[in-house]
Scaffold this motif. Structure first.
Motif, PDB file in Angstrom:
ATOM      1  N   LEU A   1      -7.854   4.273   1.371  1.00 30.10           N
ATOM      2  CA  LEU A   1      -8.206   4.571   2.757  1.00 30.10           C
ATOM      3  C   LEU A   1      -7.789   6.002   3.047  1.00 30.10           C
ATOM      4  O   LEU A   1      -6.614   6.358   2.904  1.00 30.10           O
ATOM      5  CB  LEU A   1      -7.485   3.613   3.707  1.00 30.10           C
TER       6      LEU A   1
ATOM      7  N   LEU B   1      -3.260  -2.397   6.592  1.00 32.46           N
ATOM      8  CA  LEU B   1      -3.378  -1.811   5.262  1.00 32.46           C
ATOM      9  C   LEU B   1      -3.452  -2.861   4.156  1.00 32.46           C
ATOM     10  O   LEU B   1      -3.516  -2.504   2.979  1.00 32.46           O
ATOM     11  CB  LEU B   1      -2.213  -0.850   5.004  1.00 32.46           C
TER      12      LEU B   1
ATOM     13  N   TYR C   1      -5.551  -2.545   0.641  1.00 33.30           N
ATOM     14  CA  TYR C   1      -5.648  -1.175   0.132  1.00 33.30           C
ATOM     15  C   TYR C   1      -4.515  -0.923  -0.862  1.00 33.30           C
ATOM     16  O   TYR C   1      -3.387  -1.373  -0.667  1.00 33.30           O
ATOM     17  CB  TYR C   1      -5.533  -0.149   1.261  1.00 33.30           C
TER      18      TYR C   1
ATOM     19  N   ALA D   1      -4.506   3.906  10.958  1.00 34.62           N
ATOM     20  CA  ALA D   1      -4.566   3.156   9.704  1.00 34.62           C
ATOM     21  C   ALA D   1      -4.992   1.716   9.925  1.00 34.62           C
ATOM     22  O   ALA D   1      -5.736   1.156   9.125  1.00 34.62           O
ATOM     23  CB  ALA D   1      -3.209   3.197   9.005  1.00 34.62           C
TER      24      ALA D   1
ATOM     25  N   CYS E   1       0.850  -1.196   0.000  1.00 38.71           N
ATOM     26  CA  CYS E   1       0.000   0.000   0.000  1.00 38.71           C
ATOM     27  C   CYS E   1       0.885   1.245   0.000  1.00 38.71           C
ATOM     28  O   CYS E   1       1.798   1.366   0.809  1.00 38.71           O
ATOM     29  CB  CYS E   1      -0.887  -0.024   1.243  1.00 38.71           C
TER      30      CYS E   1
ATOM     31  N   CYS F   1      -3.183   4.633   0.965  1.00 36.36           N
ATOM     32  CA  CYS F   1      -3.648   5.219   2.221  1.00 36.36           C
ATOM     33  C   CYS F   1      -3.299   6.699   2.156  1.00 36.36           C
ATOM     34  O   CYS F   1      -2.136   7.054   1.934  1.00 36.36           O
ATOM     35  CB  CYS F   1      -2.951   4.544   3.404  1.00 36.36           C
TER      36      CYS F   1
ATOM     37  N   VAL G   1       1.491   5.056   0.876  1.00 36.96           N
ATOM     38  CA  VAL G   1       0.973   5.970   1.895  1.00 36.96           C
ATOM     39  C   VAL G   1       1.326   7.390   1.468  1.00 36.96           C
ATOM     40  O   VAL G   1       2.505   7.723   1.328  1.00 36.96           O
ATOM     41  CB  VAL G   1       1.554   5.653   3.293  1.00 36.96           C
TER      42      VAL G   1
END
Length: 153
Positions: free
Chosen positions: A92, A103, A106, A100, A6, A109, A8
């Motif tokens: 997200l 994760l 996803y 969070a 994921c 994020c 971020v």
């Protein structure tokens, strides 16, 4: 869903508030064909956003529902304070210090924080370090002089 880590993304709000920025980012998310989960730190924020996303612009609205409503799994955008992902969201969004959690599943994020709030800045820096330590790809976006977003790191 992909097995890739994921991403971020940190969004440093300086010139615009959350009510202006969040709908724009959600529109982009839906435009990619993704679903979104907006995890709020307080129930009051969920209630506010539930009304705001229907009326933030005269010529548009963002279809959504809250996680505690029937058929949340069918919503393109779900608002919640919980850790669950009822709509199988790809993105997200974390606001108001929401955590969070896991994760997995996803693709991205997005952590939005108020750059005018010293406590929020300090918290974002700590989260950046934690996500980096977990080996997640992180990037930092700051509002540019002309209202757009500029990648800083």
């Amino acid at each position: 869903m992909s097995d890739a880590a994921c991403e971020v993304w940190f969004y440093h709000l300086e010139r615009s508030g959350l009510d202006q920025v969040l709908p724009e980012l959600l529109e982009k998310t839906l435009g990619r064909g993704w679903k979104a989960l907006v995890r709020c730190g307080q129930r009051e924020r969920v209630e506010h956003l539930d009304g705001w996303l229907w009326s933030y612009r005269e010529d548009s609205f963002l279809p959504h529902g809250s996680a505690d409503e029937p058929q949340a799994e069918r919503q393109p955008i779900v608002l919640t304070t919980d850790d669950a992902n009822p709509n199988g969201a790809d993105a997200l969004f974390l606001i108001d210090g929401a955590e969070a959690g896991d994760l997995d599943g996803y693709k991205r994020c997005i952590l939005l924080f108020d750059g005018r709030d010293e406590a929020a800045l300090t918290e974002a820096r700590g989260r950046w370090k934690r996500f980096k330590a977990q080996g997640l790809p992180v990037s930092y976006w700051r509002q540019g002089a002309e209202r757009g977003w500029e990648r800083q790191a």
